[in-house]
Design a protein around this motif. Sequence first.
Motif, PDB file in Angstrom:
ATOM      1  N   LEU A  90       0.785  -1.370   0.137  1.00  0.00           N
ATOM      2  CA  LEU A  90      -0.056   0.055  -0.010  1.00  0.00           C
ATOM      3  C   LEU A  90       0.763   1.355   0.055  1.00  0.00           C
ATOM      4  N   ASN A  91       2.079   1.157   0.763  1.00  0.00           N
ATOM      5  CA  ASN A  91       2.535   2.578   0.963  1.00  0.00           C
ATOM      6  C   ASN A  91       2.995   3.241  -0.484  1.00  0.00           C
ATOM      7  N   PRO A  92       3.564   2.520  -1.489  1.00  0.00           N
ATOM      8  CA  PRO A  92       3.804   3.292  -2.704  1.00  0.00           C
ATOM      9  C   PRO A  92       2.724   3.791  -3.471  1.00  0.00           C
ATOM     10  N   LYS A  93       1.573   3.409  -3.068  1.00  0.00           N
ATOM     11  CA  LYS A  93       0.369   3.694  -3.968  1.00  0.00           C
ATOM     12  C   LYS A  93      -0.394   4.821  -3.227  1.00  0.00           C
ATOM     13  N   LEU A  94       0.269   5.311  -2.300  1.00  0.00           N
ATOM     14  CA  LEU A  94      -0.390   6.616  -1.410  1.00  0.00           C
ATOM     15  C   LEU A  94      -0.063   7.800  -2.193  1.00  0.00           C
ATOM     16  N   PRO A  95      -0.732   8.591  -2.412  1.00  0.00           N
ATOM     17  CA  PRO A  95      -0.423   9.994  -3.098  1.00  0.00           C
ATOM     18  C   PRO A  95       0.375  10.729  -2.118  1.00  0.00           C
ATOM     19  N   THR A  96       1.297  11.705  -2.872  1.00  0.00           N
ATOM     20  CA  THR A  96       2.148  12.347  -2.431  1.00  0.00           C
ATOM     21  C   THR A  96       1.304  13.810  -1.776  1.00  0.00           C
ATOM     22  N   VAL A  97       1.890  14.532  -0.995  1.00  0.00           N
ATOM     23  CA  VAL A  97       1.130  15.935  -0.393  1.00  0.00           C
ATOM     24  C   VAL A  97       0.653  16.676  -1.564  1.00  0.00           C
ATOM     25  N   ASP A  98       1.601  16.989  -2.535  1.00  0.00           N
ATOM     26  CA  ASP A  98       1.420  17.792  -3.746  1.00  0.00           C
ATOM     27  C   ASP A  98       0.171  17.165  -4.619  1.00  0.00           C
ATOM     28  N   GLN A  99       0.140  15.899  -4.617  1.00  0.00           N
ATOM     29  CA  GLN A  99      -1.063  15.219  -5.399  1.00  0.00           C
ATOM     30  C   GLN A  99      -2.310  15.497  -4.613  1.00  0.00           C
ATOM     31  N   LEU A 100      -2.447  15.225  -3.369  1.00  0.00           N
ATOM     32  CA  LEU A 100      -3.427  15.547  -2.426  1.00  0.00           C
ATOM     33  C   LEU A 100      -4.033  16.845  -2.428  1.00  0.00           C
ATOM     34  N   ARG A 101      -3.044  17.931  -2.772  1.00  0.00           N
ATOM     35  CA  ARG A 101      -3.720  19.264  -2.785  1.00  0.00           C
ATOM     36  C   ARG A 101      -4.212  19.485  -4.094  1.00  0.00           C
ATOM     37  N   LYS A 102      -3.828  19.016  -5.117  1.00  0.00           N
ATOM     38  CA  LYS A 102      -4.201  19.125  -6.383  1.00  0.00           C
ATOM     39  C   LYS A 102      -5.531  17.996  -6.845  1.00  0.00           C
ATOM     40  N   ASP A 103      -5.911  17.093  -6.003  1.00  0.00           N
ATOM     41  CA  ASP A 103      -6.774  16.227  -6.494  1.00  0.00           C
ATOM     42  C   ASP A 103      -8.171  16.889  -6.877  1.00  0.00           C
TER      43      ASP A 103
ATOM     44  N   VAL B  81     -20.995  15.404  -1.955  1.00  0.00           N
ATOM     45  CA  VAL B  81     -20.833  15.776  -0.495  1.00  0.00           C
ATOM     46  C   VAL B  81     -19.762  16.737  -0.615  1.00  0.00           C
ATOM     47  N   CYS B  82     -18.782  16.727  -1.350  1.00  0.00           N
ATOM     48  CA  CYS B  82     -17.456  17.507  -1.066  1.00  0.00           C
ATOM     49  C   CYS B  82     -16.527  17.415  -2.203  1.00  0.00           C
ATOM     50  N   GLU B  83     -15.759  18.317  -2.574  1.00  0.00           N
ATOM     51  CA  GLU B  83     -14.708  18.084  -3.176  1.00  0.00           C
ATOM     52  C   GLU B  83     -13.414  17.835  -2.339  1.00  0.00           C
ATOM     53  N   PHE B  84     -12.697  16.904  -2.732  1.00  0.00           N
ATOM     54  CA  PHE B  84     -11.086  16.644  -2.040  1.00  0.00           C
ATOM     55  C   PHE B  84     -10.059  17.412  -2.017  1.00  0.00           C
ATOM     56  N   LYS B  85     -10.035  18.436  -3.030  1.00  0.00           N
ATOM     57  CA  LYS B  85      -8.905  19.298  -3.350  1.00  0.00           C
ATOM     58  C   LYS B  85      -8.724  20.139  -2.109  1.00  0.00           C
ATOM     59  N   ASP B  86      -7.479  20.164  -1.629  1.00  0.00           N
ATOM     60  CA  ASP B  86      -7.153  21.036  -0.487  1.00  0.00           C
ATOM     61  C   ASP B  86      -7.999  20.488   1.018  1.00  0.00           C
ATOM     62  N   ARG B  87      -8.694  19.461   0.974  1.00  0.00           N
ATOM     63  CA  ARG B  87      -9.129  18.817   2.209  1.00  0.00           C
ATOM     64  C   ARG B  87      -8.277  17.702   2.777  1.00  0.00           C
ATOM     65  N   ILE B  88      -7.579  16.968   2.319  1.00  0.00           N
ATOM     66  CA  ILE B  88      -6.819  15.981   2.950  1.00  0.00           C
ATOM     67  C   ILE B  88      -5.371  16.664   2.889  1.00  0.00           C
ATOM     68  N   LYS B  89      -4.751  16.907   4.194  1.00  0.00           N
ATOM     69  CA  LYS B  89      -3.452  17.627   4.353  1.00  0.00           C
ATOM     70  C   LYS B  89      -2.455  16.895   4.606  1.00  0.00           C
ATOM     71  N   GLU B  90      -2.399  15.450   4.971  1.00  0.00           N
ATOM     72  CA  GLU B  90      -1.817  14.914   5.461  1.00  0.00           C
ATOM     73  C   GLU B  90      -1.900  13.349   5.382  1.00  0.00           C
ATOM     74  N   LEU B  91      -1.281  12.393   4.749  1.00  0.00           N
ATOM     75  CA  LEU B  91      -1.695  10.987   4.702  1.00  0.00           C
ATOM     76  C   LEU B  91      -0.353  10.001   5.010  1.00  0.00           C
ATOM     77  N   GLN B  92      -0.580   9.451   5.969  1.00  0.00           N
ATOM     78  CA  GLN B  92       0.533   8.406   6.705  1.00  0.00           C
ATOM     79  C   GLN B  92      -0.006   7.273   6.858  1.00  0.00           C
ATOM     80  N   LEU B  93       0.959   6.254   6.352  1.00  0.00           N
ATOM     81  CA  LEU B  93       0.454   4.963   6.585  1.00  0.00           C
ATOM     82  C   LEU B  93       1.781   4.401   7.550  1.00  0.00           C
ATOM     83  N   SER B  94       1.029   3.560   8.577  1.00  0.00           N
ATOM     84  CA  SER B  94       1.990   3.051   9.709  1.00  0.00           C
ATOM     85  C   SER B  94       1.552   1.671  10.063  1.00  0.00           C
ATOM     86  N   LEU B  95       2.659   0.899  10.593  1.00  0.00           N
ATOM     87  CA  LEU B  95       2.427  -0.399  10.913  1.00  0.00           C
ATOM     88  C   LEU B  95       1.873  -0.570  12.481  1.00  0.00           C
ATOM     89  N   ASP B  96       1.946   0.704  12.981  1.00  0.00           N
ATOM     90  CA  ASP B  96       1.554   0.821  14.336  1.00  0.00           C
ATOM     91  C   ASP B  96       0.209   0.763  14.675  1.00  0.00           C
TER      92      ASP B  96
END
Length: 85
Positions: A48-61, A68-83
């Motif tokens: 999954l990790n390499p398939k996540l969008p970068t922060v720049d991709q999130l901003r421009k999505d 319901v809403c547009e996702f552009k500028d709504r998702i600020k940070e996306l992090q995947l963790s094993l914890d």
Amino acid sequence: MNSRVVRAKLFITCDVIIDDALIKNIEEQYYEVSSDEEAGAQVLFAYLNPKLPTVDQLRKDPSVWDGVCEFKDRIKELQLSLDAE
């Protein structure tokens, strides 16, 4: 508008096929695996990790959620963790 930032979390489950050769490869490349479940979690993370969008991709999505809403500028940070917190 009364905008605010919240920390949203998801829990993903998946059946992963593992075997002794896979565990051996993980241990040779990274570190000792303590359980079959840990090996499965590492496989899912590695997938999954390499398939996540970068922060720049999130901003421009330009995508939307069914009126319901547009996702552009709504998702600020996306992090995947094993914890699991």
